[in-house]
Write a protein that holds these residues in place. Structure first.
Motif, PDB file in Angstrom:
ATOM      1  N   ARG A  82       0.841  -1.197   0.000  1.00 55.18           N
ATOM      2  CA  ARG A  82       0.000   0.000   0.000  1.00 55.18           C
ATOM      3  C   ARG A  82       0.877   1.249   0.000  1.00 55.18           C
ATOM      4  O   ARG A  82       1.771   1.384   0.837  1.00 55.18           O
ATOM      5  CB  ARG A  82      -0.920   0.029   1.226  1.00 55.18           C
ATOM      6  N   SER A  83       0.578   2.140  -0.927  1.00 55.50           N
ATOM      7  CA  SER A  83       1.284   3.417  -0.966  1.00 55.50           C
ATOM      8  C   SER A  83       0.709   4.363   0.074  1.00 55.50           C
ATOM      9  O   SER A  83      -0.483   4.303   0.402  1.00 55.50           O
ATOM     10  CB  SER A  83       1.170   4.044  -2.361  1.00 55.50           C
ATOM     11  N   SER A  84       1.529   5.223   0.601  1.00 57.81           N
ATOM     12  CA  SER A  84       1.074   6.195   1.595  1.00 57.81           C
ATOM     13  C   SER A  84       0.396   7.402   0.953  1.00 57.81           C
ATOM     14  O   SER A  84      -0.136   8.249   1.661  1.00 57.81           O
ATOM     15  CB  SER A  84       2.260   6.678   2.435  1.00 57.81           C
ATOM     16  N   VAL A  85       0.422   7.491  -0.369  1.00 61.95           N
ATOM     17  CA  VAL A  85      -0.213   8.618  -1.063  1.00 61.95           C
ATOM     18  C   VAL A  85      -1.713   8.352  -1.148  1.00 61.95           C
ATOM     19  O   VAL A  85      -2.133   7.297  -1.622  1.00 61.95           O
ATOM     20  CB  VAL A  85       0.378   8.808  -2.467  1.00 61.95           C
ATOM     21  N   GLY A  86      -2.518   9.265  -0.661  1.00 64.69           N
ATOM     22  CA  GLY A  86      -3.962   9.086  -0.650  1.00 64.69           C
ATOM     23  C   GLY A  86      -4.677  10.042  -1.583  1.00 64.69           C
ATOM     24  O   GLY A  86      -4.057  10.764  -2.374  1.00 64.69           O
ATOM     25  N   SER A  87      -6.012  10.042  -1.496  1.00 60.00           N
ATOM     26  CA  SER A  87      -6.881  10.920  -2.292  1.00 60.00           C
ATOM     27  C   SER A  87      -6.635  10.758  -3.783  1.00 60.00           C
ATOM     28  O   SER A  87      -6.544  11.723  -4.537  1.00 60.00           O
ATOM     29  CB  SER A  87      -6.699  12.391  -1.882  1.00 60.00           C
ATOM     30  N   LEU A  88      -6.534   9.503  -4.235  1.00 60.97           N
ATOM     31  CA  LEU A  88      -6.270   9.263  -5.649  1.00 60.97           C
ATOM     32  C   LEU A  88      -7.551   9.172  -6.468  1.00 60.97           C
ATOM     33  O   LEU A  88      -7.489   9.210  -7.688  1.00 60.97           O
ATOM     34  CB  LEU A  88      -5.452   7.978  -5.812  1.00 60.97           C
ATOM     35  N   ALA A  89      -8.697   9.041  -5.814  1.00 59.94           N
ATOM     36  CA  ALA A  89      -9.972   8.995  -6.529  1.00 59.94           C
ATOM     37  C   ALA A  89     -10.633  10.367  -6.501  1.00 59.94           C
ATOM     38  O   ALA A  89     -11.814  10.500  -6.196  1.00 59.94           O
ATOM     39  CB  ALA A  89     -10.887   7.933  -5.914  1.00 59.94           C
ATOM     40  N   VAL A 144       1.526   6.691 -12.199  1.00 56.03           N
ATOM     41  CA  VAL A 144       2.014   5.611 -11.348  1.00 56.03           C
ATOM     42  C   VAL A 144       3.113   4.863 -12.089  1.00 56.03           C
ATOM     43  O   VAL A 144       2.983   4.585 -13.284  1.00 56.03           O
ATOM     44  CB  VAL A 144       0.880   4.627 -10.963  1.00 56.03           C
ATOM     45  N   ASN A 145       4.183   4.562 -11.371  1.00 59.81           N
ATOM     46  CA  ASN A 145       5.237   3.706 -11.908  1.00 59.81           C
ATOM     47  C   ASN A 145       5.578   2.650 -10.869  1.00 59.81           C
ATOM     48  O   ASN A 145       5.838   2.971  -9.702  1.00 59.81           O
ATOM     49  CB  ASN A 145       6.489   4.525 -12.258  1.00 59.81           C
ATOM     50  N   ILE A 146       5.555   1.384 -11.315  1.00 64.65           N
ATOM     51  CA  ILE A 146       5.845   0.245 -10.432  1.00 64.65           C
ATOM     52  C   ILE A 146       6.937  -0.575 -11.094  1.00 64.65           C
ATOM     53  O   ILE A 146       6.827  -0.924 -12.277  1.00 64.65           O
ATOM     54  CB  ILE A 146       4.592  -0.615 -10.204  1.00 64.65           C
ATOM     55  N   ARG A 147       7.987  -0.885 -10.345  1.00 66.06           N
ATOM     56  CA  ARG A 147       9.105  -1.652 -10.892  1.00 66.06           C
ATOM     57  C   ARG A 147       9.557  -2.683  -9.854  1.00 66.06           C
ATOM     58  O   ARG A 147       9.749  -2.348  -8.681  1.00 66.06           O
ATOM     59  CB  ARG A 147      10.259  -0.734 -11.260  1.00 66.06           C
ATOM     60  N   ARG A 148       9.685  -3.929 -10.317  1.00 61.23           N
ATOM     61  CA  ARG A 148      10.169  -4.994  -9.416  1.00 61.23           C
ATOM     62  C   ARG A 148      11.502  -5.511  -9.941  1.00 61.23           C
ATOM     63  O   ARG A 148      11.609  -5.965 -11.076  1.00 61.23           O
ATOM     64  CB  ARG A 148       9.174  -6.155  -9.346  1.00 61.23           C
ATOM     65  N   THR A 149      12.512  -5.399  -9.094  1.00 61.93           N
ATOM     66  CA  THR A 149      13.809  -6.041  -9.323  1.00 61.93           C
ATOM     67  C   THR A 149      14.082  -6.897  -8.089  1.00 61.93           C
ATOM     68  O   THR A 149      13.422  -7.922  -7.913  1.00 61.93           O
ATOM     69  CB  THR A 149      14.901  -4.987  -9.558  1.00 61.93           C
ATOM     70  N   SER A 204      13.578  -5.629  -5.127  1.00 59.39           N
ATOM     71  CA  SER A 204      12.447  -5.155  -4.335  1.00 59.39           C
ATOM     72  C   SER A 204      11.443  -4.516  -5.273  1.00 59.39           C
ATOM     73  O   SER A 204      11.669  -4.439  -6.485  1.00 59.39           O
ATOM     74  CB  SER A 204      12.912  -4.156  -3.265  1.00 59.39           C
ATOM     75  N   VAL A 205      10.352  -4.047  -4.726  1.00 57.34           N
ATOM     76  CA  VAL A 205       9.316  -3.393  -5.514  1.00 57.34           C
ATOM     77  C   VAL A 205       9.331  -1.908  -5.166  1.00 57.34           C
ATOM     78  O   VAL A 205       9.184  -1.545  -3.989  1.00 57.34           O
ATOM     79  CB  VAL A 205       7.928  -3.990  -5.243  1.00 57.34           C
ATOM     80  N   SER A 206       9.531  -1.062  -6.174  1.00 55.27           N
ATOM     81  CA  SER A 206       9.494   0.388  -5.966  1.00 55.27           C
ATOM     82  C   SER A 206       8.204   0.924  -6.570  1.00 55.27           C
ATOM     83  O   SER A 206       7.797   0.521  -7.665  1.00 55.27           O
ATOM     84  CB  SER A 206      10.703   1.067  -6.595  1.00 55.27           C
ATOM     85  N   VAL A 207       7.553   1.828  -5.852  1.00 57.27           N
ATOM     86  CA  VAL A 207       6.283   2.423  -6.264  1.00 57.27           C
ATOM     87  C   VAL A 207       6.431   3.939  -6.168  1.00 57.27           C
ATOM     88  O   VAL A 207       6.844   4.465  -5.124  1.00 57.27           O
ATOM     89  CB  VAL A 207       5.115   1.946  -5.393  1.00 57.27           C
ATOM     90  N   GLN A 208       6.101   4.628  -7.246  1.00 55.64           N
ATOM     91  CA  GLN A 208       6.105   6.088  -7.235  1.00 55.64           C
ATOM     92  C   GLN A 208       4.791   6.585  -7.791  1.00 55.64           C
ATOM     93  O   GLN A 208       4.319   6.129  -8.832  1.00 55.64           O
ATOM     94  CB  GLN A 208       7.263   6.664  -8.055  1.00 55.64           C
ATOM     95  N   VAL A 209       4.186   7.538  -7.073  1.00 52.33           N
ATOM     96  CA  VAL A 209       2.920   8.148  -7.468  1.00 52.33           C
ATOM     97  C   VAL A 209       3.160   9.643  -7.678  1.00 52.33           C
ATOM     98  O   VAL A 209       3.610  10.333  -6.752  1.00 52.33           O
ATOM     99  CB  VAL A 209       1.822   7.921  -6.421  1.00 52.33           C
ATOM    100  N   ALA A 244       7.829  11.031  -3.349  1.00 51.45           N
ATOM    101  CA  ALA A 244       9.041  10.226  -3.189  1.00 51.45           C
ATOM    102  C   ALA A 244       8.739   8.755  -3.482  1.00 51.45           C
ATOM    103  O   ALA A 244       7.638   8.254  -3.234  1.00 51.45           O
ATOM    104  CB  ALA A 244       9.589  10.387  -1.774  1.00 51.45           C
ATOM    105  N   ARG A 245       9.735   8.068  -4.035  1.00 52.63           N
ATOM    106  CA  ARG A 245       9.592   6.653  -4.355  1.00 52.63           C
ATOM    107  C   ARG A 245       9.533   5.841  -3.054  1.00 52.63           C
ATOM    108  O   ARG A 245      10.263   6.096  -2.101  1.00 52.63           O
ATOM    109  CB  ARG A 245      10.774   6.193  -5.198  1.00 52.63           C
ATOM    110  N   GLU A 246       8.643   4.858  -3.059  1.00 55.91           N
ATOM    111  CA  GLU A 246       8.487   3.965  -1.898  1.00 55.91           C
ATOM    112  C   GLU A 246       8.955   2.560  -2.297  1.00 55.91           C
ATOM    113  O   GLU A 246       8.591   2.054  -3.344  1.00 55.91           O
ATOM    114  CB  GLU A 246       7.029   3.929  -1.454  1.00 55.91           C
ATOM    115  N   ASP A 247       9.769   1.934  -1.444  1.00 57.96           N
ATOM    116  CA  ASP A 247      10.322   0.599  -1.703  1.00 57.96           C
ATOM    117  C   ASP A 247       9.692  -0.417  -0.774  1.00 57.96           C
ATOM    118  O   ASP A 247       9.518  -0.174   0.437  1.00 57.96           O
ATOM    119  CB  ASP A 247      11.837   0.607  -1.535  1.00 57.96           C
ATOM    120  N   PHE A 248       9.375  -1.584  -1.335  1.00 60.41           N
ATOM    121  CA  PHE A 248       8.767  -2.679  -0.585  1.00 60.41           C
ATOM    122  C   PHE A 248       9.541  -3.957  -0.893  1.00 60.41           C
ATOM    123  O   PHE A 248      10.004  -4.166  -2.013  1.00 60.41           O
ATOM    124  CB  PHE A 248       7.292  -2.869  -0.972  1.00 60.41           C
ATOM    125  N   ASN A 249       9.640  -4.829   0.147  1.00 57.59           N
ATOM    126  CA  ASN A 249      10.273  -6.136  -0.026  1.00 57.59           C
ATOM    127  C   ASN A 249       9.198  -7.212  -0.040  1.00 57.59           C
ATOM    128  O   ASN A 249       8.252  -7.187   0.759  1.00 57.59           O
ATOM    129  CB  ASN A 249      11.275  -6.407   1.086  1.00 57.59           C
TER     130      ASN A 249
END
Length: 1186
Positions: free
Chosen positions: A969-976, A983-988, A990-995, A999-1004
């Motif tokens: 879950r991204s911490s960026v809200g009010s998207l509707a 949105v950009n999502i990239r998995r290497t 880890s998974v990086s998410v940018q809205v 700032a880019r958010e990284d998830f394992n």
């Protein structure tokens, strides 16, 4: 200087500069000089400019010339000379009238030729210009039609030569050195002349002055008048000598010029007056100043903003100001009268007609001692008038004065010249050295000329051209050039020949891989023909948005041109057989030649495309329509023979028989390619070069080209004359130099770049030289300029061959590529000359190094033989530069499904990557929860991107079929919120998410597996979701309501495939695209307004094979002769379409309501939001695949 009467001198000039001649430097040498322009004079005056400091002053002068025969007459008030040719044969192919005249009057009828039918042709002076007018008998001057206007300042009491020639229907008027050609107006011919009169006119248009050598078709009319020939009648005061009034003028040429005259010998009690005439081009300058008696003040009479201003100052403060007149800097003589009487002060311009101003001062206004005209001496005057100083707060006067008077007594300026009266400095007495630099105008392409005493200026606004003389076009010459400036599709002005005579034209540029230029005409729609009683043929003319010369220039420059020609018919024959006379034909090409072939066939074949292929409906004929059947048939195709384009008229002949019906369509002219833009040559040695004929750019020369090199220096271009030359070179690795000489010594203009120009990339150079300045520009760096030398000549005089890529000495040659070389708008064919020149190769590859940056959004630059192309196959964007966002509006039932077969290894390898997955997209929505993208595999793996119920972005990964999906879950809200989000999502690892820009958010992930054997990719609603996880099935069944744009999953762009790619009848194995529900093409993914044109689609072309069927043609715009029939048809179509639309909407609403009643509901933020607000400019497509 020279004169024919010993007064009123004229200065000899070389082009636009003062004629200066070198003299001898010792007692024995002889200096000879040949004048560029011949003189007709009896007196010469030499003005020494410098002396030999080592010798004594002396001069011996010999002049050489020819005897000048002169027959002169003088026309006084009301006098005239009338010539009547009389009966008998007269020449009908050519007529010539020549004469010379001199006058002080600025108006008057010089010559008048009266013809049959009450038409007359006249030469009339108006404000010192000679006008060629044609008028109907009895018409006033204001009703006359002006054919030409030449000359200026012709009221200078100097001889001016006039030549009027007729050759066929063309009239040529020459005044001194300037010529203008016009066409004889309809209904008038000079050979129909019944009477030729000189000096005749209506007051105040009477001519007062002298004529010399008046010839009509080699008849000397003055000699005929002397011998009292009956064909010539003289009326009034006509004398056979030139009795001219003596008027001494004085010229104030510069800042040190002034004229000092003594004031009244004693203050007059009854008043004081000063009068004079002046002419100038300047808006400001001091005309007259003097001190008041007893040093109690000063009077200034000056020009201010082209108005006459009188200022009287007493005791250091302004006492009064008067203003009169307007636009007094028009070069005409204006009279000024300053009159002072007790209690009254008056200043008038041009008598009472030009304006006057009055004042009632309480003190006398008269001159104390001295009057200063035009300026002030640089130092205080010597004793005994040392206290009578002169101050000039208004600037110098540059112009001419004459007819000076003080207290109504004329001033004899010859006494001033002899130093017997007054004082002066830097004056030219007994001449007016005024020059009209705007006649003829040096401003090109309709630029408006204005001037001061020393220079002229060109106003190029609204002309489409720029530069000091409006020489260079501000527009590119083709759509191809606009494309390679990075422009996208739209309307553009193109100027095919640059600085040449063809005017810019407005076209539409469709920036596809082949850049199409589209020129519309007045009827490009399918038009129904209706029989007209009494007419056996139907004639249609087509008016294009471009003029004739513009069309032909654009077609000639293009690589390929085409125009669709369609004829739909029922019992209406088209061409008949090649052996018989055609029923119909069309006109096109240069001179609108008659063409008897149809679209798709060869010129002159009298066939249609079906006859060329042998598949016409009737093998006995060569067109479908010639079968003459009751069923509707069609003959259509593309006309591609450039020499026959564009289509200008259609003549349709078989439309009158009972039952005949037909419709035609002529599409817009479409051309692509610019055969000049990529014309290049490669110079591989410093000694190699190309040579062309001498470059003729005497008054204006512009040179432009592109180059690329890795060498640090080299000459691009050189052309030599005896003394003059022109050269452009790369002088250092980061500097281009433009050198030239026009008789005043070599001059150079430099442009330096902060980056090396020898970087192997294309760089653009533009150089221009005109009578005012030289200019050099490289790429988009600031242009450098150099003023033209004051002591040079105008004409650039070259006589050698033009060398490209080298010099005549074969030194400092250029190594590299030169492309698109244009001289004064004409492109040199470098490739043709390179094919026959050793050491030079035609063409020059490697364009992506310069233009590759134009390919945006992941597009890749591909080299082509001429130019480049952007490959957008791996980009979510489209267009010539992969710049166009691809967006669509979704409804809850919309679904785009991209399906991959399990054993399709080729497809899987193009989608999957060892580096992982990358997803990028943009969206707008007011719905939550909402599923944006869903990717599944054959191993129960999936990736889901959605908006959760809290308006947050969620990424769900399930890489292990035996475990639960991992939720990121991204911490960026009010998207509707209905706004556009990226949105950009990239998995290497880890998974990086940018809205958006957050700032880019990284998830394992706890699972490190890989996607294997992708099965499908879905946008919008997921149908058949039995295998979905329970917590994902709800959002999947709701679908997505909103806008998606720029969707890219690794190298797959499903949205672009669904919207832009036509259905493939033979799809590749392992790949299937299914679109369900309404899909609305829109620009909702862009912040800017949508482009109303189909910017990046190929030109829509009709099926060239034609069709045969029982139905009527599909007519977009029906043009008939009956408004009633058109109204009935329109009303019927409207009712039919309205009924179908209501039925479709009802069925769709019912289906959508049923779907929503069976599934979960989605929350929508804002009850007032609608889909139309989310999808601007929607273009709805219903694509349903069953």
């Amino acid at each position: 200087m020279f004169s024919d009467a010993g007064h009123n001198w004229k200065q000899y000039r070389q082009e636009d500069s003062t004629g200066a001649f070198p003299g001898n430097t010792n007692a024995d040498s002889v200096v000879q000089l040949k004048l560029q322009q011949p003189l007709i004079a009896r007196f010469l005056r030499l003005i020494p400019l410098d002396w030999n400091p080592n010798g004594r002053i002396g001069l011996r002068l010999e002049s050489y010339g020819c005897r000048h025969a002169s027959d002169v007459l003088s026309l006084g008030t009301g006098s005239s000379l009338v010539f009547s040719p009389g009966p008998g044969p007269r020449p009908t192919s050519a007529d010539v009238v020549s004469l010379s005249f001199k006058t002080l009057g600025k108006r008057g009828t010089l010559l008048r030729a009266d013809g049959r039918g009450g038409l007359s042709l006249s030469l009339e002076l108006d404000r010192g210009k000679l006008q060629l007018l044609v008028r109907q008998d009895g018409a006033s001057s204001s009703e006359a039609r002006q054919l030409a206007s030449l000359g200026s300042l012709l009221d200078d009491q100097q001889w001016h030569h006039v030549l009027l020639e007729r050759h066929g229907v063309h009239l040529t008027l020459s005044v001194d050195k300037h010529t203008e050609q016009v066409q004889v107006p309809a209904g008038f011919s000079l050979w129909d002349m019944e009477e030729l009169s000189v000096g005749a006119g209506q007051s105040p248009d009477l001519f007062h002055g002298c004529l010399e050598n008046l010839l009509y078709n080699h008849l000397n009319l003055i000699q005929l008048a002397k011998h009292e020939d009956p064909r010539v009648a003289a009326a009034g005061n006509v004398t056979f000598s030139c009795a001219e009034p003596v008027s001494v003028a004085v010229t104030f040429p510069g800042p040190q010029s002034f004229l000092q005259l003594p004031g009244p010998s004693a203050p007059a009690l009854d008043g004081f007056s000063v009068g004079f005439q002046f002419r100038t081009w300047n808006k400001a300058g001091l005309l007259l100043t003097f001190d008041l008696p007893q040093h109690r003040g000063t009077v200034w009479l000056c020009l201010s903003d082209a108005r006459l201003l009188l200022r009287v100052q007493r005791d250091g403060s302004a006492e009064l100001e008067l203003s009169a007149g307007s636009v007094l800097n028009d070069g005409q003589w204006h009279s000024v009268a300053l009159t002072s009487r007790p209690g009254r002060l008056r200043v008038a311009v041009d008598g009472d007609g030009g304006g006057a101003a009055h004042a009632s001062p309480s003190f006398p206004v008269t001159a104390a001692h001295q009057l200063f005209f035009g300026g002030c001496p640089p130092l205080p005057p010597p004793p005994p008038h040392h206290s009578a100083g002169c101050r000039n707060p208004f600037g110098i006067f540059q112009g001419c004065m004459r007819l000076l008077s003080v207290d109504n007594e004329a001033v004899d300026l010859t006494l001033v010249q002899q130093r017997l009266m007054g004082n002066y400095s830097q004056l030219q007495i007994d001449m007016c050295g005024m020059i009209d630099r705007c006649s003829p105008s040096r401003c090109e392409h309709g630029g408006r000329c204005s001037q001061t005493w020393t220079v002229f200026h060109c106003n190029c606004s609204d002309s489409g051209y720029s530069g000091a003389t409006c020489h260079s076009s501000v527009f590119e010459p083709s759509c191809e050039a606009y494309k390679h400036n990075g422009n996208t599709s739209g309307h553009f002005y193109i100027d095919v020949d640059g600085s040449g005579p063809v005017r810019p034209q407005l076209v539409y540029c469709n920036m596809t891989e082949n850049t199409w230029m589209v020129i519309q005409h007045n009827n490009s729609e399918l038009t129904r023909l209706q029989p007209t009683p009494g007419e056996n043929q139907h004639l249609v003319h087509f008016d294009y948005s471009s003029q004739e010369e513009q069309l032909l220039a654009a077609i000639s420059q293009s690589d390929h041109c085409q125009q669709e020609l369609t004829y739909r018919c029922r019992r209406s024959r088209l061409l008949n057989t090649p052996e018989g006379a055609p029923f119909s034909w069309w006109l096109g090409g240069t001179g609108s030649g008659l063409q008897t072939y149809w679209g798709g066939a060869h010129p002159g074949s009298q066939q249609c495309v079906c006859g060329l292929r042998g598949d016409c409906v009737d093998p006995q004929h060569y067109c479908n329509c010639d079968a003459d059947r009751m069923e509707w048939a069609e003959d259509s195709g593309l006309l591609t023979h450039k020499e026959s384009l564009p289509v200008r008229a259609l003549v349709l002949g078989d439309i009158q028989r009972p039952g005949s019906e037909a419709a035609y369509r002529v599409g817009p002219l479409r051309c692509h390619g610019d055969k000049n833009f990529w014309n290049a040559a490669f110079f591989d040695k410093e000694t190699s070069y190309l040579h062309f004929p001498t470059f003729h750019g005497e008054l204006s020369a512009d040179i432009s080209f592109l180059f690329k090199t890795t060498a640090s220096s080299g000459v691009f271009l050189e052309n030599l004359g005896i003394k003059d030359f022109i050269r452009i070179e790369l002088s250092t690795s980061n500097q281009v130099t433009f050198s030239f000489d026009v008789g005043a010594g070599p001059l150079q203009v430099h442009v330096a770049s902060s980056r090396p120009l020898s970087d192997g990339r294309w760089h653009r150079v533009r150089a221009e030289r005109n009578v005012k300045e030289a200019l050099l520009q490289v790429d988009r760096l600031p242009a450098a300029t150099q003023e033209a030398p004051a002591d040079g000549h105008f004409h650039l005089q070259l006589n050698s061959q033009l060398f490209i890529g080298g010099t005549a000495s074969r030194q400092k040659g250029f190594r590299g590529c030169i492309r698109w070389l244009r001289l004064n708008g004409a492109t040199l064919d470098l490739e043709e000359r390179a094919r026959m020149t050793p050491g030079v190769r035609p063409g020059c590859p490697g364009h992506c190094s310069s233009y590759g940056s134009f390919c945006q959004n992941g597009g890749r630059c591909r080299e082509r033989s001429s130019g480049f192309a952007c490959d957008c196959s791996r980009s979510a964007h489209a267009g010539a530069f992969c710049h166009a966002e691809v967006s669509a509006g979704f409804r809850s039932s919309t679904s785009i499904s991209y399906t991959f077969m399990r054993n399709s290894s080729a497809v899987s390898s193009s989608v999957l990557s060892d580096a992982g997955e990358e997803v990028s997209l943009s969206f707008r929505t007011s719905q939550s929860p909402a599923l944006l993208l869903y990717v599944s595999s054959h191993y129960r793996q999936y990736l889901a991107v959605l908006i959760n119920a809290r308006d947050e972005l969620e990424v769900r990964y399930k890489l292990d079929g035996g475990r639960e999906a991992e939720v990121l879950r991204s911490s960026v809200g009010s998207l509707a919120n209905g706004q556009l989000h990226w949105v950009n999502i990239r998995r290497t690892d880890s998974v990086s998410v940018q809205v958006d820009q957050n700032a880019r958010e990284d998830f394992n992930l706890t699972s490190d597996g890989e996607f294997k054997a992708i099965r499908s990719l879905v946008l919008g609603r997921v149908y058949g979701s039995d295998e979905l996880d329970p917590d994902l099935s709800g959002p999947a069944s709701l679908g997505f309501t909103g806008c998606l744009s720029g969707v890219l999953f690794n190298s797959i762009s499903p949205l672009k495939a669904a919207l832009l790619q036509a259905p493939d009848p033979d799809p590749a194995p392992g790949l299937g695209l299914v679109v369900t529900g309404p899909l609305l093409r829109s620009s909702c993914g862009s912040a800017g307004p949508a482009d109303g044109h189909a910017a990046d689609s190929a030109p829509g072309l009709a099926d060239p094979s034609g069709s045969v069927g029982s139905g009527q043609p599909q007519v977009n715009t029906i043009r008939t002769n009956s408004a009633l029939i058109g109204g009935v048809i329109a009303a019927g179509i409207f009712l039919l379409v309205s009924g179908l639309a209501v039925a479709a909407r009802f069925l769709y609403r019912r289906k959508e309501t049923t779907s929503r009643s069976n599934g979960p509901t989605a929350r929508t933020s804002g009850a007032g939001r609608t889909l139309a607000a989310l999808c601007e400019n929607p273009e709805q497509r219903f694509i349903v695949t069953v």
